[in-house]
Design a protein around this motif. Structure first.
Motif, PDB file in Angstrom:
ATOM      1  N   GLY A 128       0.809  -1.213   0.000  1.00  0.00           N
ATOM      2  CA  GLY A 128       0.000   0.000   0.000  1.00  0.00           C
ATOM      3  C   GLY A 128       0.840   1.260   0.000  1.00  0.00           C
ATOM      4  N   ARG A 129       0.257   2.335   0.453  1.00  0.00           N
ATOM      5  CA  ARG A 129       0.956   3.610   0.543  1.00  0.00           C
ATOM      6  C   ARG A 129       1.147   3.985   2.000  1.00  0.00           C
ATOM      7  NH1 ARG A 129      -1.073   9.605  -1.443  1.00  0.00           N
ATOM      8  NH2 ARG A 129       0.568  10.753  -0.361  1.00  0.00           N
ATOM      9  N   PRO A 130       2.380   3.904   2.523  1.00  0.00           N
ATOM     10  CA  PRO A 130       2.618   4.267   3.915  1.00  0.00           C
ATOM     11  C   PRO A 130       2.260   5.727   4.167  1.00  0.00           C
ATOM     12  CG  PRO A 130       4.501   3.089   2.978  1.00  0.00           C
ATOM     13  CD  PRO A 130       3.581   3.424   1.845  1.00  0.00           C
TER      14      PRO A 130
ATOM     15  N   ILE B 254       4.374   9.556   3.292  1.00  0.00           N
ATOM     16  CA  ILE B 254       5.238   9.561   2.120  1.00  0.00           C
ATOM     17  C   ILE B 254       4.802  10.698   1.203  1.00  0.00           C
ATOM     18  CG2 ILE B 254       5.960   8.291   0.059  1.00  0.00           C
ATOM     19  CD1 ILE B 254       7.143   7.138   2.544  1.00  0.00           C
ATOM     20  N   PRO B 255       5.637  11.734   1.031  1.00  0.00           N
ATOM     21  CA  PRO B 255       5.235  12.836   0.147  1.00  0.00           C
ATOM     22  C   PRO B 255       5.355  12.425  -1.317  1.00  0.00           C
ATOM     23  CG  PRO B 255       7.457  13.204   0.977  1.00  0.00           C
ATOM     24  CD  PRO B 255       6.948  11.955   1.655  1.00  0.00           C
TER      25      PRO B 255
ATOM     26  N   ARG C  13       8.341   0.611  -4.085  1.00  0.00           N
ATOM     27  CA  ARG C  13       7.718   1.350  -2.995  1.00  0.00           C
ATOM     28  C   ARG C  13       7.156   2.673  -3.502  1.00  0.00           C
ATOM     29  NH1 ARG C  13       7.821  -2.904  -1.358  1.00  0.00           N
ATOM     30  NH2 ARG C  13       8.647  -3.746   0.588  1.00  0.00           N
ATOM     31  N   PRO C  14       6.126   3.193  -2.838  1.00  0.00           N
ATOM     32  CA  PRO C  14       5.603   4.513  -3.213  1.00  0.00           C
ATOM     33  C   PRO C  14       6.716   5.555  -3.253  1.00  0.00           C
ATOM     34  CG  PRO C  14       4.110   3.445  -1.685  1.00  0.00           C
ATOM     35  CD  PRO C  14       5.333   2.561  -1.758  1.00  0.00           C
ATOM     36  N   GLY C  15       6.665   6.390  -4.272  1.00  0.00           N
ATOM     37  CA  GLY C  15       7.700   7.386  -4.494  1.00  0.00           C
ATOM     38  C   GLY C  15       8.715   6.966  -5.532  1.00  0.00           C
TER      39      GLY C  15
ATOM     40  N   THR D  27       5.227   8.161 -11.111  1.00  0.00           N
ATOM     41  CA  THR D  27       5.616   7.945  -9.718  1.00  0.00           C
ATOM     42  C   THR D  27       4.710   6.890  -9.103  1.00  0.00           C
ATOM     43  OG1 THR D  27       6.401  10.221  -9.455  1.00  0.00           O
ATOM     44  CG2 THR D  27       5.880   9.018  -7.445  1.00  0.00           C
ATOM     45  N   VAL D  28       5.317   5.890  -8.480  1.00  0.00           N
ATOM     46  CA  VAL D  28       4.547   4.829  -7.830  1.00  0.00           C
ATOM     47  C   VAL D  28       3.798   5.401  -6.632  1.00  0.00           C
ATOM     48  CG1 VAL D  28       4.706   2.657  -6.528  1.00  0.00           C
ATOM     49  CG2 VAL D  28       6.130   3.012  -8.572  1.00  0.00           C
TER      50      VAL D  28
END
Length: 227
Positions: A52-54, A57-58, A144-146, A162-163
């Motif tokens: 998921g998206r922690p 996270i910007p 990972r996100p970002g 961007t993920v």
């Protein structure tokens, strides 16, 4: 011996991807979408939103959709992906053909769907491994996100994504709309999809899929460095 020469390797690739490309193909067909043992331990077990998206996270703001163009190459530097892309269609059963068996380091793009950069989700699939070695999306579960995804397109531009989400979808709770549908209306998005979860020797298949979602955040001419 390479996987292309090994019948067992062929079976592993087919079993490992057949159910996901079938589900994807049937979903695309139904929606008329137009807008081994493993070589290691990269495939991860889990459930929906396993990563998921922690929080905290910007992520950069989305870029407006751009004119679509077919992809030629895809790069995900954080997980070591730098691969050619080939367009794939649907077979006679309504399933999307996976990348060729003799090209496990190639990524397949659903060529009758969204072009990367245009509004909607562009769909990419790749093998996770062969009978004897990792394949192109072996490290996808580590995204990972970002993380940045760059798609070199046939018009000479690079669409930068961007993920924003990484999920592991089990067969029992598989939701095609969640996996392949737009996350936010009006955005240009992409999906990177491969096998995940646990490999079952009896059925010679994985029991889940890793689905990475990303959205357009930039565009540049090929050869210019990104920000």
């Amino acid at each position: 011996m390479t996987a292309a020469d090994d019948p067992a390797g062929h079976g592993r690739l087919l079993a490992g991807t057949a159910w996901v490309v079938l589900l994807l193909g049937l979903w695309v067909w139904g929606r008329d979408l137009t807008d081994g043992s493993g070589a290691g331990s990269a495939p991860i077990a889990g459930d929906i939103a396993a990563v998921g998206r922690p929080l905290g996270i910007p992520l950069p703001p989305p870029h407006d959709p751009i004119e679509g163009a077919a992809p030629r190459r895809i790069e995900v530097p954080s997980i070591g992906v730098d691969a050619p892309v080939v367009a794939r269609g649907l077979d006679e059963d309504g399933a999307i053909d996976p990348p060729p068996f003799d090209a496990p380091r190639t990524v397949g793009w659903y060529g009758n769907g969204t072009e990367p950069g245009a509004k909607g989700p562009a769909l990419f699939v790749g093998h996770v491994d062969t009978e004897t070695r990792p394949a192109v999306f072996y490290g996808l579960s580590a995204a990972r996100p970002g993380a940045k995804v760059e798609v070199t397109r046939t018009d000479g531009t690079v669409a930068e994504f961007t993920v924003d989400d990484v999920q592991v979808l089990t067969r029992e709770r598989f939701n095609a709309d969640k996996a392949y549908g737009p996350r936010r209306k009006g955005r240009a998005e992409l999906r990177l999809i491969t096998c995940g979860g646990t490999y079952d020797r009896a059925s010679r298949s994985y029991d889940a899929n890793v689905v990475v979602s990303a959205y357009l955040t930039g565009e540049r001419p090929k050869g210019n460095g990104g920000s």
